[in-house]
Design a protein around this motif. Structure first.
Motif, PDB file in Angstrom:
ATOM      1  N   ALA A   1      50.906  11.364   1.168  1.00  0.00           N
ATOM      2  CA  ALA A   1      50.016  11.551   0.016  1.00  0.00           C
ATOM      3  C   ALA A   1      48.586  11.856   0.469  1.00  0.00           C
ATOM      4  O   ALA A   1      47.840  12.548  -0.217  1.00  0.00           O
TER       5      ALA A   1
ATOM      6  N   ARG B   1      47.315  14.941  -1.011  1.00  0.00           N
ATOM      7  CA  ARG B   1      46.257  14.431  -1.892  1.00  0.00           C
ATOM      8  C   ARG B   1      46.723  14.275  -3.342  1.00  0.00           C
ATOM      9  O   ARG B   1      46.110  14.813  -4.267  1.00  0.00           O
ATOM     10  N   VAL B   2      47.830  13.565  -3.477  1.00  0.00           N
ATOM     11  CA  VAL B   2      48.337  13.179  -4.795  1.00  0.00           C
ATOM     12  C   VAL B   2      48.522  11.671  -4.787  1.00  0.00           C
ATOM     13  O   VAL B   2      48.589  11.051  -3.719  1.00  0.00           O
ATOM     14  N   PRO B   3      48.627  11.046  -5.963  1.00  0.00           N
ATOM     15  CA  PRO B   3      48.780   9.596  -5.999  1.00  0.00           C
ATOM     16  C   PRO B   3      50.125   9.127  -5.445  1.00  0.00           C
ATOM     17  O   PRO B   3      51.118   9.848  -5.502  1.00  0.00           O
ATOM     18  N   VAL B   4      50.122   7.905  -4.946  1.00  0.00           N
ATOM     19  CA  VAL B   4      51.338   7.244  -4.490  1.00  0.00           C
ATOM     20  C   VAL B   4      51.834   6.316  -5.591  1.00  0.00           C
ATOM     21  O   VAL B   4      51.044   5.615  -6.210  1.00  0.00           O
TER      22      VAL B   4
END
Lengths: 270, 270
Positions: free
Chosen positions: B147, B151-154
């Motif tokens: 992530a 660069r995305v939410p976990v």
């Protein structure tokens, strides 16, 4: 290779390898450049990193001489960013039954989490740390974000033993707020004797969990050099079992009925 | 500000903000430089990133024009690094009773973990991902490393509900290897409807856990765009409940008696 190209490559290299001693000949060979040129490059990068508030290059002279990047995160920047996070957290929709606060999205948001990691990284940068230690599950993202900056291994204490951990050491402790007896388990292989550790957790109320972690560290003859919690709850001081810690956030009031959350900066900013 | 200084600041900025659309005027204002100078800076950085094998800058023209950094990790580099990891894993001291392998140190080692994250980041870079989803506890470090690149939410699926998660959706599933019925729980707030997700876990044998994760994603109307496991075990193909996945490592043989572990590259490298 031209200076402009070297600066891009070296900036990338330092960002990827903080707290790593790099000899000047390494760069000289990589870029086929004179040592004096490399030194000038380092001066430019150091000055710019300082101006950006993200740390400094530390150079050492002599035969074993070299340079290492020590990340930092300026206090001014930290204050601005923590206020942004406070605004996110004061959303009344976060209040859960029982007055708990939903924070999982914050810990899942890489952008915020990286900033939080940089703050703790700055807070603990003078410590000589071997491991960042946390307890499953909620503390894990925080621990990784900090370890990413300090560039030391993460060690995860579990609530229950698992076969893939090998032989373990376990302790029982009393949870501070609920007064329940709980267990912590850590793989024997995970920490070497006489190590220096930082303990991290997402939330602290009475401090029972942190206190348990300290006890477990004693079993490994590890020295607790610092304790960090993302958020602490307002609590009776006398009930608190941990005195010396750094918090970034403090929940002052959670009013479930009126739907009001009041969060302030933690003691790191005092 | 001089070009050399701009290049350091911009390299830092791109590294900190991958997959983020940045308008040229942002840089123009920040550095008080002409748009043409900024464009030249971008060309230098793009060429160097490409040469380093760490991705490209993608520019878009027009009124909403700008640039974003798409990280990559060259296959040659990936092969070299995975072979280093294989060497680490083939240490017979890792064999635990029952033929399990101790891998916690690898997942705690930020340097290795970052590399693993970059590989999966490269593997999934063409996917339009909204969340990286994993299941507690071992998958968490891996999910964060990936992530961090995408660069995305976990989003973390738990084994048991917790009060700080709010209302949850839970499913029961059958563990592939042990045939035990297990539970997965996910907070309702954690994933928006109709999202695209990547599933990640540290280890896959029969694939029961991954299969359970897929079922849980159905409950959220999420589309599983990709599945990644750090290591897979050699298993009867017909028993495997998941076909389409990426693995970085494959345990071919774990011989507890003779103290022999044989690990090979996973299907990502085929």
């Amino acid at each position: 290779m031209r200076r402009s190209e070297r600066l891009v490559a070296m900036t990338d290299y330092f960002k990827e390898n903080p707290y790593t001693h790099i000899s000047l000949p390494f760069f000289v060979q990589w870029f086929e450049a004179a040592k004096s040129s490399i030194s000038e490059d380092l001066d430019i990068i150091d000055a710019m990193f300082d101006q950006l508030g993200i740390g400094r290059l530390q150079t050492s002279a002599g035969a074993a001489g070299g340079v290492q990047y020590i990340p930092d995160y300026h206090m001014d920047l930290s204050k601005k960013k923590i206020d942004d996070i406070i605004e996110l957290l004061e959303d009344p929709k976060r209040i859960l039954p029982g007055g708990y606060i939903y924070m999982s999205d914050l810990l899942g948001d890489l952008k915020q989490l990286r900033i939080i990691g940089k703050m703790f990284g700055a807070a603990f940068k003078a410590y000589d740390v071997d491991y960042v230690v946390t307890v499953a599950t909620k503390g894990i993202p925080l621990a990784y974000a900090v370890a990413d900056v300090l560039r030391v291994p993460v060690v995860i204490i579990r609530r229950d033993p698992k076969v893939t951990e090998g032989s373990t050491v376990s302790i029982n402790y009393v949870s501070g707020s609920s007064r329940k007896i709980q267990t912590m388990v850590l793989s024997k292989r995970s920490i070497q004797e006489n190590s220096n550790v930082i303990l991290l957790d997402d939330f602290m109320k009475a401090g029972g969990t942190i206190h348990g972690m300290v006890s477990l560290m004693n079993e490994f003859n590890a020295t607790v050099k610092g304790i960090g919690v993302l958020a602490e709850a307002e609590d009776d001081e006398e009930d608190r079992r941990v005195d010396d810690y750094i918090s970034l956030l403090k929940f002052q009031e959670v009013n479930e009925r009126e739907g009001r959350i009041q969060v302030v900066r933690g003691n790191y900013f005092e």
